[in-house]
Design a protein around this motif. Sequence first.
Motif, PDB file in Angstrom:
ATOM      1  N   VAL A 105       0.835  -1.206   0.000  1.00  0.00           N
ATOM      2  CA  VAL A 105       0.000   0.000   0.000  1.00  0.00           C
ATOM      3  C   VAL A 105       0.866   1.251   0.000  1.00  0.00           C
ATOM      4  O   VAL A 105       0.679   2.179  -0.799  1.00  0.00           O
ATOM      5  CB  VAL A 105      -0.963  -0.005   1.210  1.00  0.00           C
ATOM      6  N   LYS A 106       1.868   1.288   0.897  1.00  0.00           N
ATOM      7  CA  LYS A 106       2.735   2.457   0.978  1.00  0.00           C
ATOM      8  C   LYS A 106       3.566   2.612  -0.298  1.00  0.00           C
ATOM      9  O   LYS A 106       3.765   3.737  -0.799  1.00  0.00           O
ATOM     10  CB  LYS A 106       3.656   2.337   2.191  1.00  0.00           C
ATOM     11  N   ALA A 107       4.046   1.487  -0.833  1.00  0.00           N
ATOM     12  CA  ALA A 107       4.825   1.550  -2.067  1.00  0.00           C
ATOM     13  C   ALA A 107       3.980   2.078  -3.222  1.00  0.00           C
ATOM     14  O   ALA A 107       4.457   2.870  -4.050  1.00  0.00           O
ATOM     15  CB  ALA A 107       5.378   0.169  -2.406  1.00  0.00           C
ATOM     16  N   GLY A 108       2.719   1.663  -3.280  1.00  0.00           N
ATOM     17  CA  GLY A 108       1.839   2.148  -4.329  1.00  0.00           C
ATOM     18  C   GLY A 108       1.592   3.644  -4.219  1.00  0.00           C
ATOM     19  O   GLY A 108       1.562   4.359  -5.227  1.00  0.00           O
ATOM     20  N   LEU A 109       1.426   4.130  -2.991  1.00  0.00           N
ATOM     21  CA  LEU A 109       1.204   5.563  -2.794  1.00  0.00           C
ATOM     22  C   LEU A 109       2.437   6.369  -3.195  1.00  0.00           C
ATOM     23  O   LEU A 109       2.333   7.413  -3.854  1.00  0.00           O
ATOM     24  CB  LEU A 109       0.843   5.840  -1.329  1.00  0.00           C
ATOM     25  N   LEU A 110       3.614   5.891  -2.786  1.00  0.00           N
ATOM     26  CA  LEU A 110       4.836   6.602  -3.154  1.00  0.00           C
ATOM     27  C   LEU A 110       5.082   6.565  -4.661  1.00  0.00           C
ATOM     28  O   LEU A 110       5.533   7.559  -5.250  1.00  0.00           O
ATOM     29  CB  LEU A 110       6.033   5.991  -2.418  1.00  0.00           C
ATOM     30  N   ALA A 111       4.766   5.439  -5.279  1.00  0.00           N
ATOM     31  CA  ALA A 111       4.969   5.327  -6.725  1.00  0.00           C
ATOM     32  C   ALA A 111       4.017   6.221  -7.512  1.00  0.00           C
ATOM     33  O   ALA A 111       4.301   6.586  -8.660  1.00  0.00           O
ATOM     34  CB  ALA A 111       4.800   3.871  -7.169  1.00  0.00           C
ATOM     35  N   SER A 112       2.872   6.586  -6.910  1.00  0.00           N
ATOM     36  CA  SER A 112       1.896   7.421  -7.610  1.00  0.00           C
ATOM     37  C   SER A 112       2.231   8.910  -7.535  1.00  0.00           C
ATOM     38  O   SER A 112       1.490   9.728  -8.085  1.00  0.00           O
ATOM     39  CB  SER A 112       0.499   7.191  -7.025  1.00  0.00           C
ATOM     40  N   ILE A 113       3.329   9.269  -6.841  1.00  0.00           N
ATOM     41  CA  ILE A 113       3.717  10.676  -6.753  1.00  0.00           C
ATOM     42  C   ILE A 113       3.936  11.266  -8.141  1.00  0.00           C
ATOM     43  O   ILE A 113       3.606  12.423  -8.411  1.00  0.00           O
ATOM     44  CB  ILE A 113       5.001  10.815  -5.901  1.00  0.00           C
ATOM     45  N   ASP A 114       4.459  10.444  -9.035  1.00  0.00           N
ATOM     46  CA  ASP A 114       4.753  10.897 -10.395  1.00  0.00           C
ATOM     47  C   ASP A 114       3.509  11.456 -11.074  1.00  0.00           C
ATOM     48  O   ASP A 114       3.480  12.612 -11.527  1.00  0.00           O
ATOM     49  CB  ASP A 114       5.318   9.721 -11.201  1.00  0.00           C
ATOM     50  N   ASN A 115       2.450  10.624 -11.166  1.00  0.00           N
ATOM     51  CA  ASN A 115       1.224  11.062 -11.833  1.00  0.00           C
ATOM     52  C   ASN A 115       0.537  12.189 -11.089  1.00  0.00           C
ATOM     53  O   ASN A 115      -0.052  13.087 -11.702  1.00  0.00           O
ATOM     54  CB  ASN A 115       0.266   9.878 -11.999  1.00  0.00           C
ATOM     55  N   ALA A 116       0.600  12.158  -9.760  1.00  0.00           N
ATOM     56  CA  ALA A 116      -0.058  13.207  -8.970  1.00  0.00           C
ATOM     57  C   ALA A 116       0.599  14.565  -9.221  1.00  0.00           C
ATOM     58  O   ALA A 116      -0.096  15.582  -9.387  1.00  0.00           O
ATOM     59  CB  ALA A 116      -0.015  12.846  -7.485  1.00  0.00           C
ATOM     60  N   MET A 117       1.918  14.616  -9.263  1.00  0.00           N
ATOM     61  CA  MET A 117       2.608  15.870  -9.502  1.00  0.00           C
ATOM     62  C   MET A 117       2.389  16.373 -10.922  1.00  0.00           C
ATOM     63  O   MET A 117       2.395  17.588 -11.179  1.00  0.00           O
ATOM     64  CB  MET A 117       4.103  15.717  -9.228  1.00  0.00           C
TER      65      MET A 117
END
Length: 510
Positions: free
Chosen positions: A275-287
């Motif tokens: 879960v945490k890895a998925g959230l951190l990996a989604s920083i790219d699209n969010a930014m």
Amino acid sequence: VMVVQPVKPDRMASWKKAKPGGSIGERRLVLVLACIIPLGSHFIRKALGPLKTAMLADPELNLDNTKFAMLLSATSLPNLLVPIFGGALLDMRGSRYGTLLFVLITLIGQICFTISAHFRVFSGLLASQILIGIGAGSTVVSQAAISSEYFQGTEIGFAIGIMESAHNLSNWMGQAIPAQVVAYFGGKFLAGLWAGVFCCFISLIAAIVYALVDSRCKKKDTGPCSQKSLFFESLSLPQVFFALALFHMLFSTAHQSFDNISANLLTVRFGDNAVKAGLLASIDNAMGLLMAPLMGQILDCFGRRLQFAMGMALLVMIGQLWLALAVTSNPLLPLILLGISNSSVPTILRSSVPLVVNPSGWGTAFGIFEAFEAMGTFSGNLAAGMLKDLTSSYVLVNLTFALFGLVCFLIALVMVNKGSEEARALAFPLDHSSGVCCADEAKMEQKNSLKSSPETRLKDRSSSKKGAHSMPESNGNGSSRREFNGVLAGVKQISSYGSFGSLEEGLPGH
């Protein structure tokens, strides 16, 4: 007073002076439609990942990991070549017809895929994915061509940034919505596939509306942007463009390949849970939702595209080296650095293409961009997997991506130092009123003035002597003095080029 008109440029490259088509309201509508047109393409290419568990669990479909990987790869293979011909078709027939064709191909491919899944025909699934790849890759090219046609020279950076933001939003929808739809309909993966058909249908409606708007704009516009070209005319691309395309390929390799392994890398290297890895990996699209339009606006106002590209390449190097060497136990900061770079570079590079390529080759140019990206992504995924298997870690993978960042930095540095006309055009901000780079007209005026022949200058001098020889009477508001000052400024400009020598001696008050 001897009235002398400054020498004006007799001609300029028509594509550099071309103003974007349509009124402000029409361009805003086109921008919205251009963001919606590739919605279906992005959605369905990301939707298979969330549907993998449900599709593999279906006993009648009889899929395994190898067959599922074949379905994923089938959409990428056509993009190695098809977008180039798709872009050439846009150049020859215009964006409205090409866009309609590509969106329709994508819709038909998704319908065939869903029907094949319903009847559990694997060969049909594979053929449908190839058809989707043909349409989806060229749809992205048509979106870029539309943005160049309607926003070239004025708001191209901001327009490309908005489209990149919509791209990230579409990718997020493709990752988040299908699983929710499947859960709502009791775990039936076909429901998620029909959701993709619905998104493709929305894209088709947007393409039809765009065709109508574009047809109305072209009836009012007969300028260079509305002209079609032959295929061989589209192949005249400058060297700077291919340098940008190489930069794009290397950066896309590092970006897309890292995107595919980032969640697993965070779990293996830093011990984060899924879960945490998925959230951190989604920083790219969010930014990317915010950074892409912001970077586009900065480019339009300040220029310096190659310098910004160099800075983003440095961020890639720093971020990848940070992860490779595990400088800290918290990967948040290097992921933020990579997110800034990954969300900014596509806007920088895509908004640079219309500034260095003739409009007759916009479609082909963006098609080459898409093909280079597919080539880099396809080979990058394979290379990352092989390096991981050989070393049992991601250290060498991160170091390789950092090396790609270094090469990108050197490519941009060479373009800056080479100083070609096209590379210099990337350094200037955009003039929102005239639709060209701010320095273009001034530089062209000076160039043409210096190149004017002595006979032409003598003829201008003779004709000017027939003008008024006295200052017009003042009308009481100082306008005559302003006119005189304007004439004097023109005389000074021409005399500096050696046209007439010093003319101030014969003017009143000198």
